[in-house]
Scaffold this motif. Structure first.
Motif, mmCIF file in Angstrom:
data_model
loop_
_atom_site.group_PDB
_atom_site.id
_atom_site.type_symbol
_atom_site.label_atom_id
_atom_site.label_comp_id
_atom_site.label_asym_id
_atom_site.label_seq_id
_atom_site.Cartn_x
_atom_site.Cartn_y
_atom_site.Cartn_z
ATOM 1 N N ARG A 130 -14.544 3.843 -1.536
ATOM 2 C CA ARG A 130 -13.312 3.259 -0.989
ATOM 3 C C ARG A 130 -13.356 3.220 0.539
ATOM 4 N NH1 ARG A 130 -11.934 8.516 -1.505
ATOM 5 N NH2 ARG A 130 -10.740 9.418 0.192
ATOM 6 N N GLU A 158 -13.944 7.856 -8.301
ATOM 7 C CA GLU A 158 -13.086 7.497 -7.173
ATOM 8 C C GLU A 158 -11.636 7.719 -7.546
ATOM 9 O OE1 GLU A 158 -14.098 6.318 -3.739
ATOM 10 O OE2 GLU A 158 -12.178 7.323 -4.000
ATOM 11 N N PHE A 203 -7.443 0.933 -2.550
ATOM 12 C CA PHE A 203 -8.597 0.698 -3.424
ATOM 13 C C PHE A 203 -8.162 -0.117 -4.636
ATOM 14 C CE2 PHE A 203 -12.856 1.444 -4.484
ATOM 15 C CZ PHE A 203 -12.953 1.711 -5.833
#
Lengths: 278, 208
Positions: free
Chosen positions: A165, A191, A236
């Motif tokens: 990200r 993530e 993100f």
């Protein structure tokens, strides 16, 4: 006994030469007007993002809130490795050694941030893997891995954890990941992601925007870096969109659902995306 | 079509050789237009199709979907069900384990989950009615399909133990079902005549 160990190693996943990629940067083309990108909720020129991200990680290089380690434990069973200070590289090597008696697995740690690499190198000096071919550290840009050093169709597993990200161009990272993986190689990305449950999302937002920057101020004296961390999580792409980006890079994924192309952890606070180069 | 579906389709012809196993899925890449040098690793199979038995269940469901496609070229219920039984033939010995895997619940409670097998038979019954352009409405829609679910389930169960006699068994079940159906409708019609006759007699006596 020896034959049963060999059988286990033959059928269980093997990991060879795993690169880790972290912070990225792109240079704006000389002839075009400067491109901009996001830095948390701020819009900054692309050329500045690298410096800003480096500053963030210089600040947090030696600290960790530790919560993400709980999710990393989930990765060991899938043999995933995160970038950074060598946390997950160590876990992968330990997992290969303890579960499969495998001392041939190698992990290559790649990071654009020399400070992070130094931290990882220092950590590995305390382990049995130091000065062995099993671990090596390389400073490189995950968007443009040097082809002479990171050859095409080389690696069995490519992992990136809590790093993609921060990259200026996620598609470029994915393209490079596709290039260096062997056919049949696995891409895995851990993530922070989108929480779909409305109640949990509300609580998580409150915690993120109040407690985390406050703890950053108290523990590290650096509110802005931790503010960036929280904002970058919100910027993100959500799970289906990121899965689509992964497929657009040439990978094959499972179905677009939790348990398919991605696996949500803690309701989506973190997420593991997996794909295969077919 | 997502690429993992493409690999599933390539894995289906390998079921007769490797069974409903992760090996069949791993070997699917050996049959790509540009084949891989070696099968997929276990972690790659898990990444694409799920870990452990989830991958096997994914393969079984894909195989069952292929079974529905095998019925699409027929035009009558009888031909559709025969085509579906024929689709089972290459892997008959593997089916008990496959169905047991589908019926095994993931959490362990309840000890057996009948829904996947009911769903399997229901989809086949519905497909058979669809290819025969069945125009049943209301209650008849449900009774027709319920009847075919029972017939196909019995025929498939028979096939697992005696594959060679399964087609004849299916024919006998269909014939019995038809004769029962026509007998039932005749009984209902005769009963309605009797009912109307009695109503007429009662009215003529002036009781009501």
């Amino acid at each position: 006994m020896l034959s049963s160990t060999r059988l286990v190693r033959a059928v269980l996943p093997r990991v060879h030469r795993v690169p880790l990629a972290r912070c990225l940067n792109t240079n704006a083309p000389e002839n075009d007007t400067p491109k901009t990108t996001s830095f948390g909720f701020r819009t900054v020129p692309e050329s500045e993002k690298e410096t800003l991200v480096k500053n963030v990680f210089d600040s947090v290089a030696s600290s960790s809130l530790g919560v993400h380690r709980l999710w990393k434990d989930n990765l060991i069973s899938t043999l995933h490795v995160a970038g950074g200070t060598g946390d997950i590289a160590l876990r992968i090597l330990d997992h290969a050694r303890e579960k499969y008696a495998d001392r041939e697995t190698t992990v290559e740690v790649v990071d654009i941030n020399a400070q992070m690499l130094k931290e990882g190198f220092r950590r590995f000096k305390k382990t049995m893997y130091h000065n062995t071919p099993q671990i090596s550290f390389h400073e490189a840009n995950a968007q443009e891995l040097p082809p002479s050093q990171f050859l095409d169709n080389t690696y069995d597993l490519y992992t990136i954890a809590f790093g993609i990200r921060n990259c200026t161009s996620i598609p470029d990272v994915l393209k490079e990941a596709h290039r260096v993986l062997k056919p049949g190689g696995t891409f895995a990305c851990l993530e922070f992601s989108k929480v779909n449950n409305p109640l949990l999302s509300l609580a998580y937002d409150q915690y993120s925007f109040t407690m985390i920057p406050l703890m950053g101020t108290i523990l590290a004296g650096d509110r802005e870096s931790y503010q960036y961390l929280v904002e970058s999580i919100r910027k993100f792409p959500p799970q289906p969109q990121f899965a689509k980006m992964i497929r657009e890079a040439g990978f094959t994924t499972g179905e677009d659902e939790d348990g398919g192309a991605w696996t949500d952890l803690w309701g989506g606070i973190a997420c593991i995306h997996k794909a295969v180069k077919v | 079509m997502s690429s993992s579906l493409r690999l599933l389709k390539l894995a289906l012809p390998l079921v007769s050789e490797h069974g409903f196993t992760r090996t069949a899925l791993a070997n699917s890449v050996l049959h790509l237009p540009v084949p891989h040098a070696e099968p997929l690793s276990d972690s790659a199979v898990s990444a694409l199709f799920g870990s452990g038995d989830r991958a096997r269940k994914t393969l079984i469901h894909a195989w069952l979907d292929g079974g529905l496609e095998s019925m699409s070229s027929t035009e009558s219920v009888k031909d559709a069900l025969h085509a579906r039984l024929k689709y089972n033939e290459p892997v008959v010995s593997l089916l008990p384990e496959a169905f047991a895997l589908l019926s095994a619940p993931e959490s362990g409670v309840p000890p057996l989950d009948p829904l996947p097998m009911l769903k399997h038979s229901a989809r086949i019954a519905d497909e058979a009615c669809h290819v025969s352009q069945d125009a049943s409405l209301r209650l008849a829609w449900y009774t027709k399909r319920a009847s075919l679910i029972g017939i196909y389930s019995a025929a498939e169960l028979h096939q697992l133990t005696s594959p060679s006699t399964a087609p004849a068994f299916l024919d006998s079940l269909l014939a019995t079902s038809n004769s029962i159906g026509s007998s039932l409708s005749e009984v209902l019609e005769f009963s309605s005549y009797v009912g109307r006759s009695w109503a007429g007699i009662i009215r003529s006596r002036g009781i009501f």
